[in-house]
Design a protein around this motif. Structure first.
Motif, PDB file in Angstrom:
ATOM      1  N   TYR A   1      -8.240  -2.538 -13.725  1.00 53.45           N
ATOM      2  CA  TYR A   1      -8.892  -1.595 -12.807  1.00 53.45           C
ATOM      3  C   TYR A   1     -10.207  -1.105 -13.429  1.00 53.45           C
ATOM      4  O   TYR A   1     -11.257  -1.128 -12.790  1.00 53.45           O
TER       5      TYR A   1
ATOM      6  N   GLU B   1     -13.752  -2.123 -11.833  1.00 54.89           N
ATOM      7  CA  GLU B   1     -14.566  -1.076 -11.210  1.00 54.89           C
ATOM      8  C   GLU B   1     -15.931  -1.010 -11.890  1.00 54.89           C
ATOM      9  O   GLU B   1     -16.961  -0.919 -11.222  1.00 54.89           O
TER      10      GLU B   1
ATOM     11  N   ASP C   1     -12.818  -4.064  -4.570  1.00 57.33           N
ATOM     12  CA  ASP C   1     -11.572  -4.465  -3.899  1.00 57.33           C
ATOM     13  C   ASP C   1     -10.518  -4.877  -4.920  1.00 57.33           C
ATOM     14  O   ASP C   1      -9.348  -4.521  -4.789  1.00 57.33           O
TER      15      ASP C   1
ATOM     16  N   ALA D   1      -9.316  -1.791  -6.659  1.00 59.34           N
ATOM     17  CA  ALA D   1      -8.437  -1.034  -5.760  1.00 59.34           C
ATOM     18  C   ALA D   1      -7.057  -1.675  -5.677  1.00 59.34           C
ATOM     19  O   ALA D   1      -6.047  -0.966  -5.581  1.00 59.34           O
TER      20      ALA D   1
ATOM     21  N   ASN E   1      -3.506   0.154  -6.396  1.00 57.48           N
ATOM     22  CA  ASN E   1      -2.358   0.087  -5.495  1.00 57.48           C
ATOM     23  C   ASN E   1      -1.095  -0.314  -6.258  1.00 57.48           C
ATOM     24  O   ASN E   1      -0.027   0.255  -6.044  1.00 57.48           O
TER      25      ASN E   1
ATOM     26  N   ALA F   1     -13.757   2.715  -6.605  1.00 57.16           N
ATOM     27  CA  ALA F   1     -12.546   1.918  -6.333  1.00 57.16           C
ATOM     28  C   ALA F   1     -11.436   2.791  -5.770  1.00 57.16           C
ATOM     29  O   ALA F   1     -10.648   2.345  -4.939  1.00 57.16           O
ATOM     30  N   ARG F   2     -11.372   4.034  -6.209  1.00 57.06           N
ATOM     31  CA  ARG F   2     -10.362   4.953  -5.669  1.00 57.06           C
ATOM     32  C   ARG F   2     -10.628   5.188  -4.188  1.00 57.06           C
ATOM     33  O   ARG F   2      -9.706   5.246  -3.378  1.00 57.06           O
TER      34      ARG F   2
ATOM     35  N   VAL G   1     -12.092   3.077  -2.121  1.00 54.77           N
ATOM     36  CA  VAL G   1     -11.693   1.844  -1.431  1.00 54.77           C
ATOM     37  C   VAL G   1     -10.186   1.821  -1.262  1.00 54.77           C
ATOM     38  O   VAL G   1      -9.659   1.502  -0.188  1.00 54.77           O
ATOM     39  N   TRP G   2      -9.460   2.164  -2.322  1.00 58.56           N
ATOM     40  CA  TRP G   2      -7.994   2.173  -2.273  1.00 58.56           C
ATOM     41  C   TRP G   2      -7.499   3.189  -1.241  1.00 58.56           C
ATOM     42  O   TRP G   2      -6.617   2.886  -0.441  1.00 58.56           O
ATOM     43  N   GLN G   3      -8.068   4.375  -1.245  1.00 53.74           N
ATOM     44  CA  GLN G   3      -7.623   5.409  -0.307  1.00 53.74           C
ATOM     45  C   GLN G   3      -7.862   4.984   1.142  1.00 53.74           C
ATOM     46  O   GLN G   3      -7.026   5.232   2.003  1.00 53.74           O
TER      47      GLN G   3
ATOM     48  N   SER H   1      -7.714   2.071   2.251  1.00 48.16           N
ATOM     49  CA  SER H   1      -6.791   0.982   2.599  1.00 48.16           C
ATOM     50  C   SER H   1      -5.367   1.463   2.845  1.00 48.16           C
ATOM     51  O   SER H   1      -4.531   0.691   3.314  1.00 48.16           O
TER      52      SER H   1
END
Length: 131
Positions: free
Chosen positions: A69, A73, A79, A82, A86, A116-117, A119-121, A123
């Protein structure tokens, strides 16, 4: 262990190559990856981390996910970074990383301003009640 302690990158690489699938090599891979990062060799480190990421040892795999990660990042691969967040929040949520915190705690400690956080959130599925 002597090669790791002596910061002997070549000695560690020889050991990792010779013992590829031995259960004891994962920790050496993790330490060697850190040495390679310090020496400015992120691609070589990434290869080792990817091998650890698919390990049957959950702590080793979770540590690799956290480090991947960070690497991805910083390189702008949001992506991919992220995806590792996940995994840390789900697959490794209860797993203790080598620093003693759980995968879920690791993710929770990352600022919501990190790219990246975000992007993750985005998704994540909404948690709407359906009753």
């Amino acid at each position: 262990e002597r090669a790791i302690a002596a910061d002997d990158t070549q000695g560690c690489l020889r050991y990792v190559r010779a013992m590829q699938d031995d259960a004891t090599v994962g920790g050496v891979r993790r330490e060697l990856a850190e040495q390679l990062f310090r020496q400015g060799e992120p691609q070589a480190a990434e290869t080792l981390l990817l091998r650890n990421r698919v390990s049957n040892d959950p702590q080793l795999a979770a540590d690799a996910a956290a480090r991947l990660y960070e690497l991805w990042e910083s390189a702008g691969f949001l992506d991919e970074a992220a995806d590792q967040l996940n995994s840390l929040a789900t697959e490794f949520a209860q797993c203790r990383l080598s620093n003693g915190i759980s995968g879920a705690d690791y993710v929770n400690r990352i600022s919501s301003n990190r790219p990246a956080r975000q992007v993750w959130q985005r998704s994540q599925r909404p948690n709407w009640r359906t009753d």
